[in-house]
Each structure stands twice: as C-alpha cells, then as structure tokens.
Design a protein around this motif. Structure first.
Motif, PDB file in Angstrom:
ATOM      1  N   LEU A 166    -185.721  34.374 125.460  1.00 37.62           N
ATOM      2  CA  LEU A 166    -185.047  35.250 124.500  1.00 37.62           C
ATOM      3  C   LEU A 166    -184.827  36.630 125.110  1.00 37.62           C
ATOM      4  O   LEU A 166    -185.560  37.040 126.018  1.00 37.62           O
ATOM      5  N   PHE A 167    -183.844  37.331 124.578  1.00 42.18           N
ATOM      6  CA  PHE A 167    -183.496  38.671 125.041  1.00 42.18           C
ATOM      7  C   PHE A 167    -183.129  39.532 123.830  1.00 42.18           C
ATOM      8  O   PHE A 167    -182.647  39.010 122.827  1.00 42.18           O
ATOM      9  N   ILE A 168    -183.371  40.823 123.970  1.00 39.07           N
ATOM     10  CA  ILE A 168    -182.970  41.739 122.903  1.00 39.07           C
ATOM     11  C   ILE A 168    -181.834  42.617 123.424  1.00 39.07           C
ATOM     12  O   ILE A 168    -181.895  43.122 124.555  1.00 39.07           O
ATOM     13  N   GLY A 169    -180.789  42.721 122.614  1.00 37.44           N
ATOM     14  CA  GLY A 169    -179.670  43.584 122.976  1.00 37.44           C
ATOM     15  C   GLY A 169    -179.491  44.664 121.924  1.00 37.44           C
ATOM     16  O   GLY A 169    -179.557  44.377 120.725  1.00 37.44           O
ATOM     17  N   ILE A 170    -179.291  45.894 122.384  1.00 34.13           N
ATOM     18  CA  ILE A 170    -179.157  47.021 121.451  1.00 34.13           C
ATOM     19  C   ILE A 170    -177.922  47.834 121.791  1.00 34.13           C
ATOM     20  O   ILE A 170    -177.699  48.193 122.948  1.00 34.13           O
ATOM     21  N   LYS A 171    -177.106  48.105 120.761  1.00 29.13           N
ATOM     22  CA  LYS A 171    -175.966  49.002 120.924  1.00 29.13           C
ATOM     23  C   LYS A 171    -176.271  50.269 120.117  1.00 29.13           C
ATOM     24  O   LYS A 171    -176.584  50.200 118.927  1.00 29.13           O
ATOM     25  N   VAL A 172    -176.188  51.410 120.793  1.00 25.52           N
ATOM     26  CA  VAL A 172    -176.438  52.689 120.137  1.00 25.52           C
ATOM     27  C   VAL A 172    -175.094  53.343 119.842  1.00 25.52           C
ATOM     28  O   VAL A 172    -174.289  53.543 120.757  1.00 25.52           O
ATOM     29  N   THR A 173    -174.799  53.651 118.584  1.00 22.80           N
ATOM     30  CA  THR A 173    -173.600  54.435 118.273  1.00 22.80           C
ATOM     31  C   THR A 173    -174.082  55.810 117.809  1.00 22.80           C
ATOM     32  O   THR A 173    -175.280  56.079 117.769  1.00 22.80           O
ATOM     33  N   GLY A 174    -173.166  56.672 117.451  1.00 22.23           N
ATOM     34  CA  GLY A 174    -173.558  57.996 116.977  1.00 22.23           C
ATOM     35  C   GLY A 174    -174.250  57.949 115.622  1.00 22.23           C
ATOM     36  O   GLY A 174    -174.993  58.866 115.260  1.00 22.23           O
ATOM     37  N   LEU A 192    -187.403  48.899 116.292  1.00 19.10           N
ATOM     38  CA  LEU A 192    -186.541  47.710 116.174  1.00 19.10           C
ATOM     39  C   LEU A 192    -186.975  46.634 117.158  1.00 19.10           C
ATOM     40  O   LEU A 192    -187.013  45.440 116.816  1.00 19.10           O
ATOM     41  N   VAL A 193    -187.294  47.059 118.379  1.00 19.50           N
ATOM     42  CA  VAL A 193    -187.725  46.078 119.388  1.00 19.50           C
ATOM     43  C   VAL A 193    -189.028  45.419 118.936  1.00 19.50           C
ATOM     44  O   VAL A 193    -189.181  44.188 119.038  1.00 19.50           O
ATOM     45  N   GLN A 194    -189.972  46.206 118.411  1.00 14.77           N
ATOM     46  CA  GLN A 194    -191.245  45.636 117.946  1.00 14.77           C
ATOM     47  C   GLN A 194    -190.994  44.611 116.852  1.00 14.77           C
ATOM     48  O   GLN A 194    -191.577  43.527 116.845  1.00 14.77           O
ATOM     49  N   GLU A 195    -190.088  44.944 115.946  1.00 16.97           N
ATOM     50  CA  GLU A 195    -189.763  44.031 114.852  1.00 16.97           C
ATOM     51  C   GLU A 195    -189.200  42.717 115.394  1.00 16.97           C
ATOM     52  O   GLU A 195    -189.614  41.624 114.990  1.00 16.97           O
ATOM     53  N   LEU A 196    -188.286  42.832 116.365  1.00 14.29           N
ATOM     54  CA  LEU A 196    -187.669  41.622 116.922  1.00 14.29           C
ATOM     55  C   LEU A 196    -188.654  40.839 117.788  1.00 14.29           C
ATOM     56  O   LEU A 196    -188.574  39.607 117.854  1.00 14.29           O
ATOM     57  N   LEU A 197    -189.583  41.543 118.438  1.00 15.00           N
ATOM     58  CA  LEU A 197    -190.604  40.834 119.224  1.00 15.00           C
ATOM     59  C   LEU A 197    -191.487  39.998 118.299  1.00 15.00           C
ATOM     60  O   LEU A 197    -191.861  38.865 118.638  1.00 15.00           O
ATOM     61  N   THR A 198    -191.797  40.560 117.127  1.00 17.18           N
ATOM     62  CA  THR A 198    -192.587  39.808 116.151  1.00 17.18           C
ATOM     63  C   THR A 198    -191.817  38.572 115.672  1.00 17.18           C
ATOM     64  O   THR A 198    -192.354  37.463 115.607  1.00 17.18           O
ATOM     65  N   GLU A 199    -190.533  38.779 115.411  1.00 17.29           N
ATOM     66  CA  GLU A 199    -189.695  37.640 115.012  1.00 17.29           C
ATOM     67  C   GLU A 199    -189.664  36.581 116.118  1.00 17.29           C
ATOM     68  O   GLU A 199    -189.680  35.382 115.851  1.00 17.29           O
ATOM     69  N   ALA A 200    -189.584  37.071 117.373  1.00 17.71           N
ATOM     70  CA  ALA A 200    -189.492  36.142 118.504  1.00 17.71           C
ATOM     71  C   ALA A 200    -190.722  35.253 118.588  1.00 17.71           C
ATOM     72  O   ALA A 200    -190.627  34.080 118.980  1.00 17.71           O
ATOM     73  N   ASP A 201    -191.899  35.807 118.221  1.00 15.88           N
ATOM     74  CA  ASP A 201    -193.129  35.008 118.220  1.00 15.88           C
ATOM     75  C   ASP A 201    -192.951  33.735 117.395  1.00 15.88           C
ATOM     76  O   ASP A 201    -193.471  32.682 117.744  1.00 15.88           O
ATOM     77  N   GLY A 202    -192.186  33.890 116.313  1.00 19.11           N
ATOM     78  CA  GLY A 202    -191.941  32.746 115.442  1.00 19.11           C
ATOM     79  C   GLY A 202    -191.209  31.614 116.146  1.00 19.11           C
ATOM     80  O   GLY A 202    -191.353  30.437 115.783  1.00 19.11           O
ATOM     81  N   PHE A 203    -190.417  31.967 117.167  1.00 16.25           N
ATOM     82  CA  PHE A 203    -189.700  30.935 117.934  1.00 16.25           C
ATOM     83  C   PHE A 203    -190.587  30.338 119.029  1.00 16.25           C
ATOM     84  O   PHE A 203    -190.209  29.362 119.665  1.00 16.25           O
ATOM     85  N   GLY A 204    -191.730  30.982 119.263  1.00 19.41           N
ATOM     86  CA  GLY A 204    -192.627  30.485 120.304  1.00 19.41           C
ATOM     87  C   GLY A 204    -192.064  30.631 121.713  1.00 19.41           C
ATOM     88  O   GLY A 204    -192.424  29.890 122.622  1.00 19.41           O
ATOM     89  N   VAL A 205    -191.155  31.578 121.916  1.00 22.13           N
ATOM     90  CA  VAL A 205    -190.526  31.764 123.229  1.00 22.13           C
ATOM     91  C   VAL A 205    -190.652  33.232 123.618  1.00 22.13           C
ATOM     92  O   VAL A 205    -190.540  34.118 122.766  1.00 22.13           O
ATOM     93  N   ARG A 206    -190.891  33.480 124.899  1.00 26.47           N
ATOM     94  CA  ARG A 206    -191.045  34.871 125.327  1.00 26.47           C
ATOM     95  C   ARG A 206    -189.716  35.615 125.380  1.00 26.47           C
ATOM     96  O   ARG A 206    -188.688  35.051 125.756  1.00 26.47           O
TER      97      ARG A 206
END
Lengths: 378, 378
Positions: free
Chosen positions: A74-82, A119-133
């Motif tokens: 898994l990977f996390i992608g973030i787009k920052v706007t103003g 946001l990354v911490q939140e998605l990392l927690t979600e990722a745990d649910g998939f059982g994939v790093r």
C-alpha cells in the motif's frame, strides 16, 4: 530495479494482465530479458502469473498471464492545495482504496505539516485493517519542487520557500517520502492509467489557480536539467499584455489563471467578485465584458499549447484542472488559437480535455511513491 | 541491431576507445548485456578490441579496450542549401575523409538531383581507392522532411513539395538513402561528436536563412509525432510584430532570419542591400538604425531560447548557423532576452555558440546514414 524491470512493471501496471510475449512486444525486450525482469518481482510477490481463464478452451492450452498483485503493498498519496489536503490510500496497482479531505486553517508549514501527519496516521491505521504494509508516502505540491532532494524550493500559493518536506514528513511518519510537483505527479498517473497510456510523447496542461504542464517524451517524464520543465505558464505571449508576478508582461498565467481572470472581471464589471465560481456565474449570466475575459484566457491557453506542440510535437495534449469548469465558454477560443499557432502538421496533435478531481492528483502522488519504491530496489 | 547494441555502438563512437566496464557504466547495461551487444558487431568487424598500449605497465595486466573500426565502412553525406551542395565521404566513425562543394545553377529538383548524382558517383570512385564499400547516403535538406518515408514534404528555400527524394536518389545511385531535415541531421552529429556529447538533454538552434532547432531529450532526438518538432522559428512572439510567411505576426523567423533582417535594413536605410554580408557591413560601419535591427533579431532569438528552456529544461543550448557571423553584434541582446524570458532556475541552462561550417552539416547527413545502417541490421 533495473531499467528493464521497471519498464516491465509499468507496462503491466498500465496494460496487464499480459502474456510474457505481449510484455516483450510492448517493451521491445527479448524473451530472455522479460524472464530476467519478471523473476525477482515474482519472487517478491509483486507480480503473479496464472492461467487466462477467460480464453476459449478450443484454442488449446490456455495462455499464461502475468499481472501486478495490487494487494501486496500500500501507498499513501497526498495533494496539498491552498485550501485543503486530499489524501488517498492506494494499492500497488495504484487503485484508490480510501480517500480523505481535510480543510486547512493556515498555509504556513507549521499549520500544514501536522495535518499531513495526522492524515497519514489515520490512513496507516486503516491500512492495518488490510493486513498489508504501507511502503511509501508521496506528497504533491504546486511550485518549484526538487524531487531528488525532497525540498519544496518555492510554492507561490502556500508561500513556502526551501522547506525540506521529505525529511520532515519522513521523521514524523516513519515512511519513505517522495515529494514532487503536483502537475508532474498527475502526469505520472495520466501516463500509467489515464489519457497518456501507451503514448510515448504527451503533455498534460492544467488550468486553474496556476497554469501547469507535465511532459512525457520518449516514454519518460521530463524533469528539466535545472528543475524547470513544462513551464508554459510563464511564456510571455504579448509584450503589451498584463504584468505578471514573475516580472514579465503577457505571461499565460497573467491572462488565464484564476487570479488574473478575477482581476480582469472585477476591472470590467466594477463588481466585487470573490472567487472563480462567481466570475464564471457572471460570464454565464451574460454580464457585459466578462465573456471576453474568458475568451482572452482561452486564446492564451490555445496559443501556449500551440507553442508547446511546435517545440515538442507530442501525440496528445490533455487539458485539465479546476479551471475546466469554464471550458464550455472557452473551448472554441482554445481550439482557434491552437490552430493558428500550431505550425503545419503540428496542428494534427490530438488536444483533449479531461476533468480530473483532486483525488486523481493525490493518486498521482501515490504513483510517485510507487515509482520511488520500484527504484529503491524494493 | 538491438537497442542495447545501438546504444553501445554510439557510446563507442562518441567516447571510445573504452573498456567493457566503462561501456557498461556509461550505457547502464550489465556486463552480460555489453558482451551480448559487442559480440556480433565484433564478428562483423565494426568493433575491434585490443590492449591499451598507453596504460602504464606497472598497474599489472593492461586493460582491453573496445573501439569502432572506422575504416570498415564508408558513407556519403550531402547537405543541400539554396545555393550549393556540400558532400562528404565519411568513415564508420563519421570522420570526414573527403569533401566537395558544388554551386547550384537552379533550385528545382530537375537541377539539383543530377548534381547530387554526379557528386555521389565522384565520391564512389574516390571510395574505391580506399578499398571499402560505401554503405549508405544521407541527404540533409531544410524544411519539412519525412525521414521514415524519405520524402521532402515542403522545403521553402528550394520551393520543393512532396519530392520522394530517397527513392529517386536510391535509384540513381544504387545506395540505401536516408533523407532528413538538415538541422535534425546536424543535431545527430553534435550529439555524437560535438557540444552534445554525453548530454541526455540538449538543443541546437541554428540562425541564418531560416531559424532551425534540433532537440535531444532523454538521450534521443525528438522527431515529433506528426513530423514537427523544434519549430521555434514560428513561435509568434509579438502580436504586433512583422507579418510572417506562415500567416502569423511576430514569428522569430519574421524578425531574426536573414530575409527579415535584409527587409528591415533596407527599410531603415533606404539602401539596396543585396545579402546578409552587406547588411552586416552596414551594421559594423555604424549606419543609423541597422544596429537596432540586429538587436531586435538577437532579442527574438534569446526570447525563443527562453521559451524552449522553460518548456524542456535542457542542460545546454548550442547556437550555430551562418547567421553567427553577426553574433558579436547580438550576443548581449540574446543573453539579456534569454535571462528575462527564462523562468527561475531555467536560466542556469548553459547557452553557448559554435561555428559549424556546412561540411559539418554534411557530416550530420552522413551520421543519419550511419544511424540507418545500424538500424538496418547491417
């Protein structure tokens, strides 16, 4: 990963599942080179091979197919706007599994970085649910971004200068971080999965708060030897044109980006227009002079695309960005100006529009993280 | 020839003699891939391997070096201008063994083709003296040239349209013929042997009778999906500028090419100026207004190079062409306009000038013939 392995991997990402023969045909690699590229990726589980169960049994032994096992990483992608941050959790096939939007309360690094980290911490927690790093984090940001160094050199919308974003975000999240210009990141996604699939030469032009442009030549993104490439926003089209923040006159951005359009609409109507949506409403309502502001913007975009096409001769130019909302007003102006500006057969270039929401830009950021992961030797 | 073999061959052309390890380092190919690429070329005698006799004996066993055996094959390269034909006999290393110039008495195909055929026959006879076969003929010509089809689509200076030059010259000479745009051909020579050696991204801009531009991106020439690329001569820099033959206003070619300069010098002086040399004399003599004509030309060239660099971000831009004779007058104008037009770090691009005589253009034509020969499986 070797260049051949990387080529095989991205070919399978864009076109898979494929037979080994088809991989060889598309990458122009020999059967031995395909085997050599596939083997380690298969041993690591990133590629899998199986029977083509949809092939008709009558043709004999069903062909073996190879594809990317999206669920392996898994990977996390973030787009920052103003104004907001858009984050996606994507798999190795860059399929979006989850997305999140958060409004920003400030634009300075001190306000933005904690939001990214949370946001990354939140998605990392979600990722745990998939059982994939989660194997990497990609952050896409507008402006002059030095991907190799992981530094945001200058982002005009955020007013950031020399922010070592990869290092800060890496320390905060524990992930390998790739920082890239947002349009370049979106270009990677378009090249792998969008209107650039299978093309060796194409350009992506984005219109909105700024004018951006990503380029693929000979099948690879163009980064510029000194970090600048695809900078069509600051082509000075008219020495008598409006002053641009870069100091020149008549730049595409000084005519066709949202702030320029707002300024011109205010000047022509004398009204307090607050944002691009209000300006667009006035144009649709037939407010005198406003349609002409958009026509000039369309003309500048079309002319700049003509310049780009005269220089590079791509197969296709994709126009996107939040400014596309005004496209029904300016399509003809863009087309006309492009036709006038393109030299000879260059006008045969396919110019198309694609609405790409900000989640697609965040997906582009995830794609840059996948690129880095592939390049890192995994 | 495989892509790897072609890469090894051109690396040895530009940088040889090299050790196998050095070939691998420069091409990023594995030792096995280098061996595989070298073997058939060695069997055919195009590459040779031997001891490095200049290495100090103290370091132990002297290293084996690989190089291209230039004497194994000959090629003819021809550059056609509006006034003359320049031909070279070059070896496999693209070293010029002989060159010939012939004045043209007419520009129509019926006048030019017999001159080409006679020159080729003369050089074929000379080649017999070397005891080596001529393997191909390259013809470089200005304008819109379709290399794949071997057709001159449109050459404004010669007023040719849709001339199947490769077929005609092939029938007349019995040689495999490669026809290419003259600036693209010169770009190949600069990439292999000139200011582009070792660069993956550079541009060649030629000024003179026309404005030309050849591009190398990711180590390969850019041809344009529809046959147009590097067309900076028809970037319309000023909507109020002089009318161009393409129908637009303020094109670089309408300001900075020789005919435009001549027109402007005549207009400002009221004198009958016959050619570029006379115009240049007036400028050097301080004739009122003439220096300003050249300054505007320099400004247009500098601005166009800025546009090119903003879009592509090359490592280097080489300026050449017969118009370089005026360079001492315009160098500062080019530099200033480039500096203003280049965005941010794009201004770090290395902009240099190189006088390249027409024999160098003919050598470029020979280089395209070598390219075709390598691509043909030899």
């Amino acid at each position: 990963m070797t260049p051949a392995a990387s080529q095989v991997f991205t070919t399978l990402l864009s076109h898979g599942p494929l037979t080994r023969a088809e991989v060889g045909r598309r990458t122009r690699l020999s059967p031995a080179a395909v085997t050599k590229a596939i083997r380690p990726l298969m041993e690591l589980g990133y590629l899998v091979e199986g029977l083509d169960e949809e092939a008709p049994p009558a043709v004999g032994r069903p062909a073996n197919l190879v594809w990317v096992d999206g669920g392996r990483a898994l990977f996390i992608g973030i787009k920052v706007t103003g104004d907001e941050i858009i984050a996606v959790l994507a798999d190795l096939c860059c399929r979006v599994r989850l997305s999140r939007h958060v409004r920003l309360t400030g634009r300075e690094p001190e306000a933005v970085l904690p939001v990214i980290t949370a946001l990354v911490q939140e998605l990392l927690t979600e990722a745990d649910g998939f059982g994939v790093r989660v194997r990497g984090l990609g952050i896409a940001i507008s402006g002059d971004v030095d991907r190799a160094e992981g530094v945001v050199r200058y982002s005009p919308f955020l007013e950031w200068r020399d922010v070592p974003l990869a290092e800060i975000a890496g320390t905060a999240t524990g992930l390998p971080v790739t920082v890239d210009n947002d349009v370049r990141a979106l270009t990677v996604a378009e090249h792998w999965f969008g209107a650039g699939v299978g093309l060796s030469d194409f350009a992506l032009v984005t219109v909105g708060a700024g004018i951006g442009c990503g380029l693929v030549v000979h099948g690879r993104e163009v980064a510029g030897a000194h970090g600048v490439a695809g900078e069509i926003g600051h082509l000075s089209l008219d020495p008598q044109g409006p002053l641009c923040h870069c100091g020149n006159r008549g730049c595409v951005e000084a005519i066709a980006a949202d702030p320029a359009i707002l300024r011109a609409v205010r000047a022509v109507t004398g009204k307090q227009v607050n944002d691009a949506a209000e300006a667009l409403e006035l144009a649709h309502a037939g407010e005198p002079g406003v349609r002409e502001v958009y026509a000039r913007a369309g003309e500048a975009i079309g002319k700049a695309i003509g310049f780009l096409v005269n220089i590079l001769g791509p197969e296709r130019v994709v126009i996107s960005g939040e400014g596309l909302a005004a496209y029904d007003l300016v399509a003809e102006d863009i087309r006309d100006a492009f036709g006038v500006s393109a030299f000879g057969t260059a006008s045969r270039c396919d110019v198309v529009t694609r609405p790409l929401p900000f989640t697609e830009w965040a997906r582009g950021a995830a794609a840059t993280a996948i690129q880095s992961f592939m390049g890192s030797g995994m």
